[in-house]
Design a protein around this motif. Structure first.
Motif, PDB file in Angstrom:
ATOM      1  N   THR A 103       0.812  -1.213   0.000  1.00 56.97           N
ATOM      2  CA  THR A 103       0.000   0.000   0.000  1.00 56.97           C
ATOM      3  C   THR A 103       0.850   1.269   0.000  1.00 56.97           C
ATOM      4  O   THR A 103       0.546   2.241  -0.708  1.00 56.97           O
ATOM      5  CB  THR A 103      -0.929   0.013   1.230  1.00 56.97           C
ATOM      6  OG1 THR A 103      -1.759  -1.146   1.205  1.00 56.97           O
ATOM      7  CG2 THR A 103      -1.813   1.254   1.233  1.00 56.97           C
ATOM      8  N   GLY A 106       4.465   3.162  -3.138  1.00 57.76           N
ATOM      9  CA  GLY A 106       3.875   3.430  -4.446  1.00 57.76           C
ATOM     10  C   GLY A 106       4.864   3.427  -5.590  1.00 57.76           C
ATOM     11  O   GLY A 106       4.498   3.140  -6.732  1.00 57.76           O
ATOM     12  N   ASN A 110       2.686   0.894  -6.999  1.00 54.87           N
ATOM     13  CA  ASN A 110       1.629   1.825  -7.394  1.00 54.87           C
ATOM     14  C   ASN A 110       0.577   2.001  -6.301  1.00 54.87           C
ATOM     15  O   ASN A 110      -0.532   2.475  -6.568  1.00 54.87           O
ATOM     16  CB  ASN A 110       0.956   1.383  -8.703  1.00 54.87           C
ATOM     17  CG  ASN A 110       0.331   2.544  -9.454  1.00 54.87           C
ATOM     18  OD1 ASN A 110       0.782   3.687  -9.326  1.00 54.87           O
ATOM     19  ND2 ASN A 110      -0.710   2.274 -10.216  1.00 54.87           N
ATOM     20  N   VAL A 112      -2.264   2.168  -3.521  1.00 59.24           N
ATOM     21  CA  VAL A 112      -3.666   1.747  -3.512  1.00 59.24           C
ATOM     22  C   VAL A 112      -4.253   1.700  -4.921  1.00 59.24           C
ATOM     23  O   VAL A 112      -5.320   1.111  -5.127  1.00 59.24           O
ATOM     24  CB  VAL A 112      -4.502   2.684  -2.616  1.00 59.24           C
ATOM     25  CG1 VAL A 112      -4.069   2.572  -1.168  1.00 59.24           C
ATOM     26  CG2 VAL A 112      -4.422   4.126  -3.098  1.00 59.24           C
ATOM     27  N   GLN A 113      -3.596   2.325  -5.877  1.00 56.47           N
ATOM     28  CA  GLN A 113      -4.086   2.282  -7.260  1.00 56.47           C
ATOM     29  C   GLN A 113      -3.899   0.914  -7.884  1.00 56.47           C
ATOM     30  O   GLN A 113      -4.595   0.558  -8.832  1.00 56.47           O
ATOM     31  CB  GLN A 113      -3.354   3.341  -8.106  1.00 56.47           C
ATOM     32  CG  GLN A 113      -3.487   4.758  -7.588  1.00 56.47           C
ATOM     33  CD  GLN A 113      -4.920   5.225  -7.525  1.00 56.47           C
ATOM     34  OE1 GLN A 113      -5.712   4.939  -8.420  1.00 56.47           O
ATOM     35  NE2 GLN A 113      -5.261   5.951  -6.462  1.00 56.47           N
ATOM     36  N   GLY A 114      -2.959   0.151  -7.340  1.00 56.85           N
ATOM     37  CA  GLY A 114      -2.723  -1.185  -7.855  1.00 56.85           C
ATOM     38  C   GLY A 114      -1.985  -1.207  -9.177  1.00 56.85           C
ATOM     39  O   GLY A 114      -1.605  -0.162  -9.725  1.00 56.85           O
ATOM     40  N   ALA A 116      -2.261  -2.412 -13.051  1.00 59.12           N
ATOM     41  CA  ALA A 116      -3.188  -2.824 -14.100  1.00 59.12           C
ATOM     42  C   ALA A 116      -2.407  -3.254 -15.341  1.00 59.12           C
ATOM     43  O   ALA A 116      -1.199  -3.030 -15.446  1.00 59.12           O
ATOM     44  CB  ALA A 116      -4.139  -1.681 -14.442  1.00 59.12           C
ATOM     45  N   TYR A 206      -5.240  -7.460 -12.942  1.00 64.43           N
ATOM     46  CA  TYR A 206      -5.139  -6.259 -12.087  1.00 64.43           C
ATOM     47  C   TYR A 206      -5.046  -6.705 -10.633  1.00 64.43           C
ATOM     48  O   TYR A 206      -5.787  -7.593 -10.200  1.00 64.43           O
ATOM     49  CB  TYR A 206      -6.360  -5.361 -12.266  1.00 64.43           C
ATOM     50  CG  TYR A 206      -6.462  -4.270 -11.218  1.00 64.43           C
ATOM     51  CD1 TYR A 206      -5.692  -3.115 -11.320  1.00 64.43           C
ATOM     52  CD2 TYR A 206      -7.316  -4.405 -10.126  1.00 64.43           C
ATOM     53  CE1 TYR A 206      -5.769  -2.126 -10.348  1.00 64.43           C
ATOM     54  CE2 TYR A 206      -7.402  -3.413  -9.158  1.00 64.43           C
ATOM     55  CZ  TYR A 206      -6.624  -2.274  -9.270  1.00 64.43           C
ATOM     56  OH  TYR A 206      -6.699  -1.295  -8.315  1.00 64.43           O
ATOM     57  N   SER A 208      -4.415  -5.170  -6.424  1.00 65.66           N
ATOM     58  CA  SER A 208      -4.286  -4.054  -5.492  1.00 65.66           C
ATOM     59  C   SER A 208      -4.187  -4.640  -4.091  1.00 65.66           C
ATOM     60  O   SER A 208      -4.567  -5.796  -3.863  1.00 65.66           O
ATOM     61  CB  SER A 208      -5.482  -3.108  -5.600  1.00 65.66           C
ATOM     62  OG  SER A 208      -6.649  -3.749  -5.126  1.00 65.66           O
ATOM     63  N   ASP A 210      -5.942  -4.379  -1.496  1.00 63.66           N
ATOM     64  CA  ASP A 210      -7.208  -4.803  -0.897  1.00 63.66           C
ATOM     65  C   ASP A 210      -7.599  -6.229  -1.275  1.00 63.66           C
ATOM     66  O   ASP A 210      -8.508  -6.803  -0.658  1.00 63.66           O
ATOM     67  CB  ASP A 210      -8.336  -3.857  -1.321  1.00 63.66           C
ATOM     68  CG  ASP A 210      -8.189  -2.487  -0.690  1.00 63.66           C
ATOM     69  OD1 ASP A 210      -7.460  -2.378   0.312  1.00 63.66           O
ATOM     70  OD2 ASP A 210      -8.799  -1.528  -1.205  1.00 63.66           O
TER      71      ASP A 210
END
Length: 294
Positions: A103, A106, A110, A112-114, A116, A206, A208, A210
């Motif tokens: 998390t 970044g 990346n 919380v954007q995860g 892709a 994808y 993330s 979560d």
């Protein structure tokens, strides 16, 4: 309908790899790992980062398995000699640390954007053929993992880890070091979790932070308990039962359309929890466990 069934089969295969790793650790060795999803996360992010930066998918999958195994080493060094309940807490903390790193860092993940646009395993194939190819890949991985598990169970190493599970003090009295064997089992189980995470990332496309919550670990625990702890056939049966509950409970909405979607999600979890309690009460040895014992 065919696409739906293929998707369920792929996710079931990914969960089976996770469950085989946990069954090796707990079912055969008695190692209580509540942080299994952490290695799943490590494998997913390793393969996603490498493949999105031009590394071939096959090498990314291999790297994910190796990094998942290596990630278990510091946890083992610090915690493997702890009592079972303390190791369980330490492993749970490890999985949360991994998720927090995913998390907060970044620049690498990346945040919380995860991530892709993760390449598919067979990017040259499109449509349903790609899903079938993915299912074939997951199936091959599961078959190889099951064969390896059978080989381990029947080997002197397998008999040793079962002895550690049954009576660790007796193993120590023979001059053996249970911690060394536990470390090897932790690494092997984490390698399977890393590989399953990589397959998940390439299938979903994808990821993330979560997606890697502790509930995933406890779903896998439910699978091996319902199927039969310490049995390969029980692991397979348990994953099938788990998926039947997870997917079958989606259709409860058709039977009770007056229940809101939010409430139905809670009811689904309650139904799964009830099933686990019933198995614990009436079949504590699991579906494929020894029928002569209770």
């Amino acid at each position: 309908m065919d696409a739906y069934l293929i998707a369920i089969a792929i996710i079931s295969g990914i969960y089976l790899l996770l469950a085989l790793g946990l069954n090796l650790q707990f079912g055969l060795t008695g190692l209580i790992n509540f942080g299994h999803v952490g290695f799943f996360c490590v494998g997913a992010y390793t393969s996603a980062i490498l493949s999105t930066n031009g590394v071939p998918v096959a090498l990314s999958l291999l790297a994910a398995a190796l990094v998942g195994m290596l990630a278990a080493w510091p946890l083992g060094v610090i915690s493997i000699r702890l009592r079972e309940d303390y190791f369980a807490i330490a492993s749970l903390g490890f999985s949360e640390i991994v998720r927090l790193v995913a998390t907060s860092e970044g620049w690498l993940t990346n945040g919380v954007q995860g991530i892709a646009g993760i390449p598919r395993i067979f990017s040259s194939v499109t449509g349903q053929s790609q899903a079938i190819a993915m299912l074939a890949s997951v199936t091959v991985c599961c078959v190889l993992a099951i064969l390896a598990m059978r080989r381990i169970v029947r080997s002197p190493f397998g008999r040793m880890i079962e002895a550690i599970r049954d009576n660790e003090e007796a193993v120590k009295s023979l001059g053996k070091d249970p911690a060394g064997f536990k470390m090897q089992v932790l690494l092997l189980g984490s390698m399977l979790a890393g590989l399953s995470g990589a397959l998940y990332a390439h299938y979903i496309g994808y990821i993330s932070p979560d997606q890697f919550i502790p509930f995933i670990t406890f779903q896998i625990w439910m699978a091996i308990i319902m199927g039969g702890v310490g049995r390969i056939s029980g692991t397979v049966a348990g994953v099938i039962i788990l998926m039947l509950f997870l997917e079958g409970s989606r259709f409860l909405r058709d039977l009770a359309p007056f229940i809101p979607e939010v409430a139905m999600a809670s009811i689904r979890l309650g139904a799964i929890g009830l099933a686990l309690m019933l198995f614990t009460i009436y079949r504590p040895q699991g579906l494929m466990g020894d029928y002569t014992k209770r």
